[in-house]
Design an enzyme around this catalytic site. Structure first.
Site, PDB file in Angstrom:
ATOM      1  N   LYS A  83     -21.310   8.418  12.139  1.00 31.86           N
ATOM      2  CA  LYS A  83     -21.587   9.434  11.118  1.00 31.86           C
ATOM      3  C   LYS A  83     -22.004   8.736   9.823  1.00 31.86           C
ATOM      4  O   LYS A  83     -21.307   7.829   9.351  1.00 31.86           O
ATOM      5  CB  LYS A  83     -20.336  10.270  10.864  1.00 31.86           C
ATOM      6  CG  LYS A  83     -20.575  11.762  10.868  1.00 31.86           C
ATOM      7  CD  LYS A  83     -19.274  12.491  10.662  1.00 31.86           C
ATOM      8  CE  LYS A  83     -19.497  13.972  10.629  1.00 31.86           C
ATOM      9  NZ  LYS A  83     -18.245  14.703  10.365  1.00 31.86           N
TER      10      LYS A  83
HETATM   11  O1  G3P Z   1     -16.320  17.321   9.578  1.00 32.09           O
HETATM   12  C1  G3P Z   1     -17.465  17.787   8.961  1.00 32.09           C
HETATM   13  C2  G3P Z   1     -17.303  19.146   8.325  1.00 32.09           C
HETATM   14  O2  G3P Z   1     -17.150  20.106   9.341  1.00 32.09           O
HETATM   15  C3  G3P Z   1     -16.138  19.243   7.383  1.00 32.09           C
HETATM   16  O3  G3P Z   1     -16.374  20.347   6.563  1.00 32.09           O
HETATM   17  O4  G3P Z   1     -16.009  21.637   4.491  1.00 32.09           O
HETATM   18  O5  G3P Z   1     -14.296  21.719   6.315  1.00 32.09           O
HETATM   19  O6  G3P Z   1     -14.543  19.621   4.960  1.00 32.09           O
HETATM   20  P1  G3P Z   1     -15.232  20.852   5.537  1.00 32.09           P
END
Ligand code: G3P
Length: 217
Positions: A83
Site C-alpha cells: 500500500k
Molecule cells: O484502510 C483504508 C480505509 O478503508 C480506511 O478508511 O476512513 O475508515 O480510516 P477510514
C-alpha cells in the site's frame, strides 16, 4: 464485486472466513496501531489465512525508502499488496514495484485526477476514501462513479477499491456504481447481514415447526 475486510484484527478474519465473503484484506497504520500487535506478524498471519490480496502499507514517505520497505513487505508472501500513498514518491514507487511484479494498492485517493495518475502508474488497486470525503461535505460516491467511468472508457486494468466505508449504503452504492472491490469494516459486514424481518421470520418458522411435533432426521 470483491469484498475485502478492512481490519488488522485476525479474529475478525477467522470469524468471517467460513462465509466465503473474504476476497482480501486491507490494513493501514491506524488499524495496525489499534490491533496492538507487531505489523509484520499480522501481515504474515493474514497471508497464511487467505489466498487473496493482503494490503500492507509502507511507513516511509520518500521514494527510495518506500521502495525498500515495499520490497521487504512483498517478500512476506506472494499475496501481499504493497500500500502506497497517492503522492509523487508513492506513484514512482508504485510504478517501480508493479514493474517488478508486485501488487500495489494506491491509497488516500480523493480525486479522479489522482485516480487517473494511479492507473497510469500501473496500480493494481486504487483506494478512493469515500467516508472521509463525505466527512468533509463532498460526495464520496460521486468520485467512485467518476473513476469507474474513466477507467472503463480507457480500459485501465487498475481495480477501483472503494475504501473508508462507513455503512451498508456505501457498499450498495459502490456496487451500483461499478466498483471492483469494497473494503469493509467487520462491523459494517454485520450491518449488511442483519434485518429485523429476517430475525422475526426465523423466530416464527421455528415456533410453527415445533408445533408440528416432527423432526427432519
Ligand atoms: O484502510 C483504508 C480505509 O478503508 C480506511 O478508511 O476512513 O475508515 O480510516 P477510514
Amino acid at each position: 464485486m470483491k469484498f475485502f475486510l478492512d481490519t488488522a484484527h485476525i479474529e475478525d478474519v477467522k470469524e468471517l472466513l467460513p462465509t466465503g465473503w473474504v476476497d482480501g484484506i486491507t490494513t493501514n497504520p491506524s488499524l495496525i496501531a489499534a490491533s496492538g500487535r507487531k505489523f509484520l506478524d499480522v501481515i504474515a498471519e493474514m497471508c497464511d489465512l487467505i489466498e487473496g490480496p493482503v494490503s500492507a502499507e509502507v511507513a516511509a514517505t520518500d521514494y527510495a525508502m518506500m521502495l525498500t520497505e515495499g520490497r521487504h513487505l512483498a517478500k512476506i508472501s506472494g499475496n501481499v499488496a504493497v500500500k502506497l500513498p497517492l503522492t509523487m514518491d508513492g506513484l514512482k514507487a508504485c510504478y517501480a514495484l508493479t514493474q517488478e511484479g508486485t501488487m500495489v494498492n494506491v491509497t488516500l485517493c480523493f480525486s479522479a485526477a489522482q485516480a487517473l495518475l494511479a492507473a497510469k502508474a500501473g496500480a493494481t488497486f486504487v483506494s478512493p476514501f469515500v467516508g472521509r470525503l463525505d466527512d468533509v461535505g463532498h460526495d464520496g460516491m460521486a468520485l467512485i462513479q467518476e473513476i469507474c467511468q474513466i477507467y472503463a472508457m480507457h480500459s485501465f486494468d487498475t481495480e477501483v477499491l472503494a475504501a473508508s466505508i462507513r455503512h451498508p449504503q456505501h457498499v450498495i452504492q459502490a456496487a451500483q456504481r461499478g466498483a471492483d472491490v469494497a473494503t469493509i469494516p467487520p462491523k459494517v459486514i454485520h450491518q449488511l447481514l442483519h434485518h429485523p424481518l429476517t430475525d422475526k421470520g426465523v423466530e416464527l418458522f421455528t415456533s410453527d415447526w415445533k408445533k408440528t411435533g416432527q423432526s427432519i432426521l
